[in-house]
Write a protein that holds these residues in place. Structure first.
Motif, PDB file in Angstrom:
ATOM      1  N   GLN A 142      -9.519 -11.210   6.889  1.00 53.15           N
ATOM      2  CA  GLN A 142     -10.419 -10.638   5.883  1.00 53.15           C
ATOM      3  C   GLN A 142     -10.535  -9.020   5.974  1.00 53.15           C
ATOM      4  N   ILE A 143      -9.082  -8.662   5.859  1.00 53.66           N
ATOM      5  CA  ILE A 143      -8.746  -7.350   5.766  1.00 53.66           C
ATOM      6  C   ILE A 143      -8.189  -7.008   4.547  1.00 53.66           C
ATOM      7  N   VAL A 144      -8.866  -5.987   3.759  1.00 56.65           N
ATOM      8  CA  VAL A 144      -8.345  -5.327   2.401  1.00 56.65           C
ATOM      9  C   VAL A 144      -7.525  -4.055   2.480  1.00 56.65           C
ATOM     10  N   VAL A 145      -6.174  -4.105   2.234  1.00 53.79           N
ATOM     11  CA  VAL A 145      -5.583  -2.914   2.712  1.00 53.79           C
ATOM     12  C   VAL A 145      -4.848  -2.409   1.154  1.00 53.79           C
ATOM     13  N   ASP A 146      -4.402  -1.359   1.044  1.00 54.41           N
ATOM     14  CA  ASP A 146      -3.648  -0.754  -0.046  1.00 54.41           C
ATOM     15  C   ASP A 146      -2.111  -1.542   0.117  1.00 54.41           C
ATOM     16  N   LEU A 147      -1.548  -1.779  -0.923  1.00 56.41           N
ATOM     17  CA  LEU A 147      -0.419  -2.133  -1.243  1.00 56.41           C
ATOM     18  C   LEU A 147       0.760  -0.938  -0.312  1.00 56.41           C
ATOM     19  N   ALA A 148       0.388   0.262  -0.185  1.00 55.28           N
ATOM     20  CA  ALA A 148       1.103   1.150   0.467  1.00 55.28           C
ATOM     21  C   ALA A 148       1.004   0.703   2.027  1.00 55.28           C
ATOM     22  N   VAL A 149       0.370   0.101   2.514  1.00 54.92           N
ATOM     23  CA  VAL A 149      -0.010  -0.024   3.799  1.00 54.92           C
ATOM     24  C   VAL A 149       1.249  -1.466   4.173  1.00 54.92           C
ATOM     25  N   VAL A 150       0.999  -2.282   3.252  1.00 55.52           N
ATOM     26  CA  VAL A 150       1.961  -3.484   3.293  1.00 55.52           C
ATOM     27  C   VAL A 150       3.514  -3.061   3.133  1.00 55.52           C
ATOM     28  N   GLU A 151       3.819  -2.069   2.179  1.00 53.52           N
ATOM     29  CA  GLU A 151       4.996  -1.556   2.114  1.00 53.52           C
ATOM     30  C   GLU A 151       5.629  -0.633   3.386  1.00 53.52           C
ATOM     31  N   ALA A 152       4.727  -0.118   3.932  1.00 52.83           N
ATOM     32  CA  ALA A 152       4.945   0.719   5.130  1.00 52.83           C
ATOM     33  C   ALA A 152       5.409  -0.254   6.337  1.00 52.83           C
ATOM     34  N   VAL A 153       4.667  -1.342   6.314  1.00 51.38           N
ATOM     35  CA  VAL A 153       4.955  -2.569   7.560  1.00 51.38           C
ATOM     36  C   VAL A 153       6.273  -3.011   7.152  1.00 51.38           C
ATOM     37  N   ALA A 154       6.392  -3.445   5.973  1.00 53.16           N
ATOM     38  CA  ALA A 154       7.612  -4.271   5.496  1.00 53.16           C
ATOM     39  C   ALA A 154       8.824  -3.247   5.862  1.00 53.16           C
ATOM     40  N   LEU A 155       8.681  -2.089   5.453  1.00 51.48           N
ATOM     41  CA  LEU A 155      10.016  -1.500   5.464  1.00 51.48           C
ATOM     42  C   LEU A 155      10.521  -1.146   6.838  1.00 51.48           C
ATOM     43  N   ARG A 156       9.284  -1.258   7.937  1.00 50.87           N
ATOM     44  CA  ARG A 156      10.054  -0.781   9.376  1.00 50.87           C
ATOM     45  C   ARG A 156      10.118  -1.784  10.222  1.00 50.87           C
TER      46      ARG A 156
END
Length: 242
Positions: A174-188
């Motif tokens: 139940q957490i809403v995050v920006d796509l920038a957060v998703v992208e940062a996690v996915a890249l690293r």
């Protein structure tokens, strides 16, 4: 006068119940063959199907979907005992989880169960990580039986599936995050669904402890702490307002 930092909040590491419904399973090139076999049941090539994949890849989720379709019982290979075999096979369908884990594994009972299941035409789905030869099985007949069983493997996720799973992991909490957060996690992170799950859990704990929402700078700080090197792509915006 410098503003005082907000006090850290107490966090409680409560277990998060995973959602194992069919509608919760995300299909991509890495798992579409395995998902297709689950959907194709009862039109299987054999009574026994071995579902292989690394930890956190979705084996238990797929097994749960099949168990619902087949009205199967589920048992861990580590808890299987000889006096349970006939009772388990009598149900008509069975999932045996984590056959690759040697701790407390009764290989004789497992071999007896597979023989009885074949005799009674009871479908069995078996889950395990890696190839059969890496299971550390001591009973040669059991090892041979599993080598001959039809098997399907869940592969490492592609970029699209990894990002979709990261989003789902946040939504499950139940957490809403920006796509920038998703992208940062996915890249690293490593291309691993298990690692994605662990990182999202750590971000949740950190944000709760700080009493702040999860932003890209916060995500990058946590990833740095976890030893995940920054790339050129996700360095941009690291100085955005937290």
């Amino acid at each position: 006068m410098r503003d005082k930092a907000p006090p850290k909040q107490l966090t409680f590491d409560l277990p998060l119940d995973p959602r194992y419904g069919r509608e919760d399973f995300l299909v991509g090139p890495a798992n579409e063959t395995a998902y297709g076999l689950v959907e194709a049941w009862p039109d299987w090539p054999d009574t026994v199907l071995l579902l292989q994949g690394p930890a956190g890849s979705g084996k238990s989720h797929l097994a749960s979907i099949w168990a619902t379709r087949a009205h199967a019982w589920t048992v861990s290979a580590g808890t299987l005992q000889a006096d349970q075999v006939r009772h388990l096979v009598s149900n008509g369908a069975l999932v045996i989880e984590d056959v690759d884990r040697p701790a407390d594994r009764d290989e004789s009972s497992l071999f007896h169960l597979l023989n009885l299941a074949r005799e009674r035409k009871c479908p069995v789905m078996i889950t395990g990580a890696g190839p059969v030869d890496g299971f550390g099985l001591k009973v040669a007949d059991l090892r041979s039986r599993l080598r001959l069983a039809p098997r399907v493997e869940i592969l490492p996720p592609d970029d699209a599936l990894l990002r979709a799973v990261i989003v789902k992991l946040f939504v499950d909490r139940q957490i809403v995050v920006d796509l920038a957060v998703v992208e940062a996690v996915a890249l690293r992170i490593d291309r691993s669904l298990a690692r994605a799950r662990d990182v999202v859990a750590e971000l949740d704990r950190d944000a709760l402890g700080r009493g702040r929402r999860i932003t890209k700078p916060l995500a990058l700080a946590v990833l740095d702490r976890l030893g995940m090197a920054e790339t050129g792509d996700d360095a941009d915006g690291a100085d955005d307002e937290a």
